[in-house]
Scaffold this motif. Structure first.
Motif, mmCIF file in Angstrom:
data_model
loop_
_atom_site.group_PDB
_atom_site.id
_atom_site.type_symbol
_atom_site.label_atom_id
_atom_site.label_comp_id
_atom_site.label_asym_id
_atom_site.label_seq_id
_atom_site.Cartn_x
_atom_site.Cartn_y
_atom_site.Cartn_z
ATOM 1 N N MET A 1 -71.030 31.793 53.507
ATOM 2 C CA MET A 1 -70.246 32.918 53.046
ATOM 3 C C MET A 1 -69.180 33.306 54.061
ATOM 4 S SD MET A 1 -71.619 34.648 50.226
ATOM 5 C CE MET A 1 -72.661 33.803 49.072
ATOM 6 N N SER A 2 -69.137 32.596 55.171
ATOM 7 C CA SER A 2 -68.207 32.979 56.226
ATOM 8 C C SER A 2 -66.761 32.819 55.778
ATOM 9 C CB SER A 2 -68.469 32.149 57.482
ATOM 10 O OG SER A 2 -68.648 30.798 57.108
ATOM 11 N N GLU A 3 -66.534 32.060 54.686
ATOM 12 C CA GLU A 3 -65.148 31.859 54.259
ATOM 13 C C GLU A 3 -64.606 33.038 53.459
ATOM 14 O OE1 GLU A 3 -66.948 28.844 51.149
ATOM 15 O OE2 GLU A 3 -67.787 29.872 52.882
ATOM 16 N N HIS A 4 -65.473 34.027 53.134
ATOM 17 C CA HIS A 4 -64.993 35.203 52.408
ATOM 18 C C HIS A 4 -64.038 36.017 53.252
ATOM 19 C CE1 HIS A 4 -68.791 35.153 49.713
ATOM 20 N NE2 HIS A 4 -67.871 34.313 49.318
ATOM 21 N N HIS A 5 -63.088 36.610 52.528
ATOM 22 C CA HIS A 5 -62.134 37.467 53.224
ATOM 23 C C HIS A 5 -62.847 38.710 53.761
ATOM 24 C CE1 HIS A 5 -58.346 39.552 53.986
ATOM 25 N NE2 HIS A 5 -59.000 40.616 53.598
ATOM 26 N N ILE A 6 -62.636 39.013 55.019
ATOM 27 C CA ILE A 6 -63.192 40.248 55.571
ATOM 28 C C ILE A 6 -62.038 41.215 55.795
ATOM 29 C CG2 ILE A 6 -64.443 41.309 57.489
ATOM 30 C CD1 ILE A 6 -65.954 38.701 57.842
ATOM 31 N N ASP A 63 -59.513 38.779 45.650
ATOM 32 C CA ASP A 63 -60.370 37.990 44.759
ATOM 33 C C ASP A 63 -59.563 36.960 43.985
ATOM 34 O OD1 ASP A 63 -62.770 39.044 45.297
ATOM 35 O OD2 ASP A 63 -63.056 40.070 43.373
ATOM 36 N N VAL B 19 -72.819 27.416 47.299
ATOM 37 C CA VAL B 19 -72.995 28.871 47.408
ATOM 38 C C VAL B 19 -71.756 29.627 46.960
ATOM 39 C CG1 VAL B 19 -74.817 28.991 49.140
ATOM 40 C CG2 VAL B 19 -72.449 28.683 49.874
ATOM 41 N N LYS B 27 -69.912 37.344 40.768
ATOM 42 C CA LYS B 27 -68.881 38.369 40.824
ATOM 43 C C LYS B 27 -68.150 38.486 39.483
ATOM 44 C CE LYS B 27 -66.079 40.284 44.412
ATOM 45 N NZ LYS B 27 -65.403 40.083 45.687
ATOM 46 N N TRP B 90 -68.639 45.599 54.958
ATOM 47 C CA TRP B 90 -67.885 45.115 56.119
ATOM 48 C C TRP B 90 -68.848 44.806 57.270
ATOM 49 C CZ3 TRP B 90 -67.183 47.559 60.982
ATOM 50 C CH2 TRP B 90 -66.201 46.988 61.784
ATOM 51 N N GLN B 93 -70.936 41.702 56.604
ATOM 52 C CA GLN B 93 -70.089 40.505 56.755
ATOM 53 C C GLN B 93 -69.978 40.121 58.229
ATOM 54 O OE1 GLN B 93 -66.566 41.906 54.655
ATOM 55 N NE2 GLN B 93 -66.919 40.486 52.965
ATOM 56 N N SER B 188 -74.857 37.983 56.649
ATOM 57 C CA SER B 188 -73.458 37.592 56.435
ATOM 58 C C SER B 188 -73.390 36.317 55.601
ATOM 59 C CB SER B 188 -72.746 37.396 57.767
ATOM 60 O OG SER B 188 -73.333 36.303 58.450
ATOM 61 N N GLU B 189 -74.483 35.541 55.561
ATOM 62 C CA GLU B 189 -74.528 34.319 54.753
ATOM 63 C C GLU B 189 -74.750 34.626 53.272
ATOM 64 O OE1 GLU B 189 -74.104 31.038 55.780
ATOM 65 O OE2 GLU B 189 -73.389 32.115 57.545
ATOM 66 N N TYR B 191 -74.914 38.145 50.914
ATOM 67 C CA TYR B 191 -74.933 39.601 50.690
ATOM 68 C C TYR B 191 -74.444 39.916 49.279
ATOM 69 C CZ TYR B 191 -69.984 39.005 51.691
ATOM 70 O OH TYR B 191 -68.690 38.568 51.659
#
Lengths: 139, 219
Positions: A1-6, A63, B19, B27, B90, B93, B188-189, B191
């Protein structure tokens, strides 16, 4: 999930501050008499606030656009719903079929007996002439 | 699960490719649910629009029976709760579990404050009889000239009531998030539930953004 925009923390804080500021603006403006423009302005400010919530808090800005499409479709359906309903409710008087005049809605309220029957514009309604009409319809 | 690549995370369902596809699918489904939510409230907004166009003067006069300060306070509370919800996501993440739980607890408390203020408003209206439909019995001097004020209160109670129900359901969901995050199930992996409940919570805020001016700030 690290590729999600933060989203950066600063962005969230700026958006929240803008939302609080706009809430203040909309209350302040409501005390100024602008006639029918009051509601237009109130809905404009509300829509700006709603957009900030949708694009930043709900992450629609970053998104895949399919999610935004889904959301906009719900608003489009709402528009159709309002338009078609109002084509009925706004023009009933023109046909002389105003059901509010025939069967006033304050009939069931606790204070019914204390108020005169009125049509949708607050004008008194004569019960007897209305009954006469119904009779004519039946025969 | 026998066909699973040993490298793939345990939360990945076998019917998803990866994933990210699973996350995007969840979503999109959430937004389909949001669409149904918007349409549920749309019916009530249409009732509001129709009756307001039929009784423009009554709406302006009847809204003066509402407490603007309480409405504004609830607006501030709900916007702040939206911020803390966003910050909880946030934080997770960034893998900051402690901050995430703290922000979720804050969101929960703000939701409780919102319902508390709403309770004060409702109980006052029950006391004086500013109630929906045939239960309306308020005959105070500021309402004597009103034409069908019980229509205004029918719409007010149904719309704010359904919104309040959403706040209550949201609190239940947030309580579950606090538990899951504290337990270490959300990281963070993974959520996804927090992101989805976050979208739900922001929708609750979004609807209130319209309810506030429509009921408390007319004319």
């Amino acid at each position: 999930m690290s590729e999600h925009h933060i989203t950066p923390l600063r962005t969230y804080l700026i958006i929240a501050a803008s939302l609080l500021f706009l809430s203040g603006v909309t209350v302040w403006v409501s005390y100024i008499d602008l006639g029918s423009f009051n509601i237009v302005l109130a809905m404009f400010v509300a829509t700006v606030k709603a957009s900030l919530v949708a694009f930043f808090f709900m992450h629609l800005l970053w998104d895949d656009k399919k999610n935004l499409t889904m959301f906009l479709m719900s608003l489009m359906f709402f528009g159709i719903f309002v338009t078609i309903t109002m084509l009925d409710t706004e023009f009933r008087g023109d046909l002389g079929l105003n059901p509010e005049t025939k069967d006033p809605i304050n009939k069931r309220a606790a204070f019914y007996d204390t108020l005169p029957l009125t049509d949708t514009h607050g004008h008194p309604v004569d019960e007897h002439s209305d009954k006469h009409h119904e009779d004519k319809d039946h025969h | 699960m026998g066909h699973h690549n040993p490298d793939s995370p345990s939360h990945l369902k076998h019917y998803f490719h990866d994933v990210n596809q699973q996350y995007e699918t969840s979503k999109f489904a959430m937004w389909a649910f949001i669409l149904t939510e918007v349409l549920t409230f749309a019916g009530l907004f249409v009732a509001y629009i129709v009756y307001r166009s039929w009784y423009p003067d009554m709406f302006v006069d009847a809204h003066k029976l509402l407490d603007v300060n309480k409405g504004l306070m609830n607006t501030i509370v709900l916007i702040t709760s939206s911020l803390t919800m966003a910050l909880a996501i946030w934080a997770i993440q960034k893998n900051n579990k402690k901050l995430s739980v703290l922000m979720l607890v804050a969101t929960f408390i703000f939701a409780l404050v919102f319902l508390g203020i709403k309770y004060l408003e409702y109980s006052h209206k029950f006391e004086v009889g500013q109630l929906p439909g045939e239960f309306y019995s308020y005959m105070g001097p500021d309402a004597a000239h009103l034409n069908n004020p019980h229509i205004f209160f029918s719409i007010y109670f149904i719309m704010t009531g359904l919104h309040g129900l959403h706040v209550a359901i949201g609190m239940g969901l947030i309580a579950w998030l606090i538990y899951s995050t504290q337990k270490g199930n959300l990281t963070s992996e993974y959520y996804t539930p927090m992101e989805m409940i976050g979208i739900f919570w922001h929708l609750v805020d979004l609807i209130w953004i319209y309810l506030f001016p429509l009921f408390y700030l007319i004319g």
